[in-house]
Motif scaffolding. Structure first.
Motif, short mmCIF file in Angstrom:
data_model
loop_
_atom_site.label_atom_id
_atom_site.label_comp_id
_atom_site.label_asym_id
_atom_site.label_seq_id
_atom_site.Cartn_x
_atom_site.Cartn_y
_atom_site.Cartn_z
N GLU A 78 0.84 -1.18 0.00
CA GLU A 78 0.00 0.00 0.00
C GLU A 78 0.88 1.24 0.00
O GLU A 78 1.86 1.31 0.74
CB GLU A 78 -0.91 0.00 1.24
N PRO A 79 0.56 2.20 -0.86
CA PRO A 79 1.40 3.40 -0.92
C PRO A 79 1.41 4.13 0.42
O PRO A 79 0.37 4.23 1.08
CB PRO A 79 0.74 4.25 -2.01
N ALA A 80 2.58 4.56 0.81
CA ALA A 80 2.70 5.31 2.05
C ALA A 80 3.49 6.58 1.75
O ALA A 80 4.70 6.55 1.64
CB ALA A 80 3.40 4.49 3.12
N GLU A 81 2.80 7.67 1.60
CA GLU A 81 3.45 8.94 1.31
C GLU A 81 3.84 9.61 2.61
O GLU A 81 2.97 10.12 3.33
CB GLU A 81 2.49 9.84 0.51
N PRO A 82 5.10 9.62 2.94
CA PRO A 82 5.49 10.29 4.19
C PRO A 82 5.18 11.78 4.09
O PRO A 82 5.30 12.38 3.03
CB PRO A 82 7.00 10.05 4.26
N GLU A 83 4.79 12.35 5.19
CA GLU A 83 4.51 13.78 5.25
C GLU A 83 5.60 14.48 6.04
O GLU A 83 6.23 13.90 6.92
CB GLU A 83 3.14 14.02 5.91
N GLY A 84 5.83 15.73 5.70
CA GLY A 84 6.82 16.50 6.41
C GLY A 84 6.43 16.76 7.85
O GLY A 84 5.26 17.00 8.13
N GLU A 85 7.41 16.66 8.72
CA GLU A 85 7.17 16.94 10.14
C GLU A 85 8.28 17.85 10.65
O GLU A 85 9.45 17.69 10.29
CB GLU A 85 7.15 15.64 10.96
N ASP A 86 7.90 18.78 11.49
CA ASP A 86 8.84 19.76 11.99
C ASP A 86 9.66 19.13 13.13
O ASP A 86 9.36 19.32 14.31
CB ASP A 86 8.10 21.01 12.48
N ILE A 87 10.68 18.39 12.73
CA ILE A 87 11.57 17.71 13.67
C ILE A 87 12.94 18.39 13.58
O ILE A 87 13.48 18.56 12.48
CB ILE A 87 11.70 16.22 13.34
N ALA A 88 13.49 18.77 14.70
CA ALA A 88 14.76 19.49 14.71
C ALA A 88 15.88 18.64 14.11
O ALA A 88 15.99 17.44 14.40
CB ALA A 88 15.12 19.90 16.13
N GLY A 114 5.95 -0.01 12.18
CA GLY A 114 6.07 0.49 13.54
C GLY A 114 6.62 1.90 13.64
O GLY A 114 6.62 2.49 14.73
N ASN A 115 7.10 2.44 12.53
CA ASN A 115 7.68 3.79 12.55
C ASN A 115 7.28 4.53 11.27
O ASN A 115 8.12 4.84 10.44
CB ASN A 115 9.21 3.73 12.65
N TRP A 116 6.01 4.83 11.13
CA TRP A 116 5.55 5.49 9.91
C TRP A 116 5.68 7.00 10.00
O TRP A 116 5.59 7.70 9.00
CB TRP A 116 4.09 5.10 9.61
N THR A 117 5.87 7.52 11.20
CA THR A 117 6.04 8.95 11.38
C THR A 117 7.23 9.19 12.31
O THR A 117 7.78 8.26 12.90
CB THR A 117 4.79 9.59 12.00
N GLY A 118 7.62 10.44 12.43
CA GLY A 118 8.69 10.80 13.36
C GLY A 118 10.07 10.36 12.91
O GLY A 118 10.97 10.23 13.73
N THR A 119 10.28 10.14 11.60
CA THR A 119 11.55 9.66 11.09
C THR A 119 12.38 10.80 10.50
O THR A 119 11.90 11.92 10.32
CB THR A 119 11.35 8.60 10.01
N LEU A 120 13.62 10.48 10.19
CA LEU A 120 14.49 11.46 9.52
C LEU A 120 13.89 11.88 8.19
O LEU A 120 13.95 13.06 7.81
CB LEU A 120 15.88 10.87 9.32
N VAL A 121 13.30 10.95 7.45
CA VAL A 121 12.67 11.28 6.18
C VAL A 121 11.56 12.31 6.38
O VAL A 121 11.44 13.28 5.61
CB VAL A 121 12.14 10.02 5.48
N ASN A 122 10.72 12.12 7.40
CA ASN A 122 9.67 13.12 7.67
C ASN A 122 10.28 14.49 7.94
O ASN A 122 9.78 15.52 7.47
CB ASN A 122 8.83 12.68 8.87
N ALA A 123 11.38 14.51 8.69
CA ALA A 123 12.04 15.78 8.99
C ALA A 123 12.63 16.40 7.73
O ALA A 123 12.56 17.62 7.53
CB ALA A 123 13.13 15.55 10.03
N LEU A 124 13.24 15.56 6.86
CA LEU A 124 13.86 16.07 5.64
C LEU A 124 12.82 16.61 4.66
O LEU A 124 13.06 17.63 4.00
CB LEU A 124 14.65 14.95 4.97
N ILE A 125 11.67 15.95 4.57
CA ILE A 125 10.60 16.44 3.69
C ILE A 125 10.15 17.83 4.14
O ILE A 125 9.92 18.73 3.33
CB ILE A 125 9.43 15.45 3.65
#
Length: 347
Positions: A78-88, A114-125
């Motif tokens: 299933e497609p999972a489009e990571p979204e940007g998150e304001d992570i320092a 188990g880790n669909w959010t809060g990742t480095l990719v979310n921060a980079l986006i």
């Protein structure tokens, strides 16, 4: 057991059974165990995604006959489009082609189970917008290499496909013919008998936990060549026979396998302090340290591993870029406790 049909669709794996009497789920677990768990195989069977001689087989207990043709149809994820998150982010360097990060311990690099959010990719986006390279796929945009969740240190991310390809080639070569340089600092139990050494031992999936790795025979199908070079930087609680309670060791990789440093150091009897996967048998050693060091070791929440140095040739400018990240506070404090304990002569 035959190899997959090279002409088969990418989502289709085909095999021919060369033995009789084995349950289909057991046979497939042997054949594709490194890729799929036993429970995943059984779920694919239940859902009709495994066929025997062209017929969907929904019974995992069904026994095979020699010559049976087995096919696994892998449903598209299933497609999972990571979204940007304001992570320092601790940004060491950034230009139009790449960004270099000092990754904090506890940060997962890319989304996954188990880790669909809060990742480095979310921060980079969030930080880079649409400028990340797409080669890594929707879940891994810009990611050229990775660090374990609980490993801190220097990591480079590509912003465009040209940079992604060039850096990926450099990391695949591991600096053997190019300008890539990587050094990790590891705090380990005990001390290697030699100040420098090389660990050349193939790695494959652990037989007890498929999320872990282990040193395996070269002849095993999933065996991957793995070489780690190490240098002892400091010893704590050193005795007259040159043994020690713990050591700070620099590790340089000739290959880059999952958990390579952690498994290799444990393999030679010196697992990383805090490593709850590969160093469980050493946890009681903290009881021999007294306080406050014993408490500090027991409370340390991760493997004591830090990617201190990364150097590479910039794909566009040709300049050699070199980055070093100091030990994070938690590791610095633990090392300071070991030095105080060692200097006090509490062996």
């Amino acid at each position: 057991m035959s190899a997959p049909d090279s002409e088969a669709d990418a989502a289709l794996k085909e095999f021919v059974a060369d033995e009789a009497g084995m349950r289909i789920d057991q046979w497939l677990a042997v054949r594709v165990g490194p890729e799929l768990s036993r429970s995943r195989i059984q779920a694919l069977i239940r859902d009709g995604n495994v066929t025997v001689n062209g017929t969907a087989m929904r019974e995992a207990k069904r026994k095979l006959s020699t010559g049976d043709r087995i096919a696994i149809i892998m449903p598209e994820p299933e497609p999972a489009e990571p979204e940007g998150e304001d992570i320092a982010l601790d940004i060491l360097y950034e230009d139009d082609d790449l960004i270099v990060i000092n990754k904090q311990a506890g940060l997962v690099v890319h989304p996954g189970a188990g880790n669909w959010t809060g990742t480095l990719v979310n921060a980079l986006i969030h930080h880079c917008g649409d400028t990340l390279s797409g080669i890594g796929g929707v879940r891994r945009p810009g990611i050229v290499h990775r660090l374990d969740k609980d490993t801190s240190g220097v990591l480079v991310v590509a912003k465009n496909d040209k940079t992604h390809r060039a850096l990926s080639e450099a990391f695949a070569d591991h600096g053997r013919t190019g300008d890539l340089e990587r050094a990790y600092d590891a705090l380990v139990w005990g001390s290697p008998s030699r100040a420098t050494g090389t660990i050349d031992a193939p790695l494959g999936r652990s037989g007890t936990d498929r999320t872990q790795r282990a040193v395996v025979r070269e002849t095993r199908e999933d065996a991957r060549h793995a070489v780690t070079h190490f240098t002892v930087l400091d010893r704590f609680g050193e005795k007259q026979d040159a043994t020690a309670m713990a050591s700070l060791v620099e590790c340089r990789l000739e290959t880059g396998r999952t958990h390579q440093i952690r498994v290799h150091m444990a393999h030679i009897g010196h697992p990383l302090i805090g490593d709850r996967d590969y160093g469980k048998a050493f946890f009681t050693k903290a009881n021999r340290l007294g306080e406050p060091l014993g408490n500090a070791v027991r409370a340390f929440p991760r493997q004591a591993l830090h990617a201190r140095l990364l150097a590479f040739r910039h794909p566009s400018s040709g300049e050699i870029l070199r980055f070093e990240a100091p030990h994070p506070a938690d590791l610095s404090e633990l090392l300071a406790e070991f030095r105080r304990w060692s200097d006090a002569g509490k062996t």
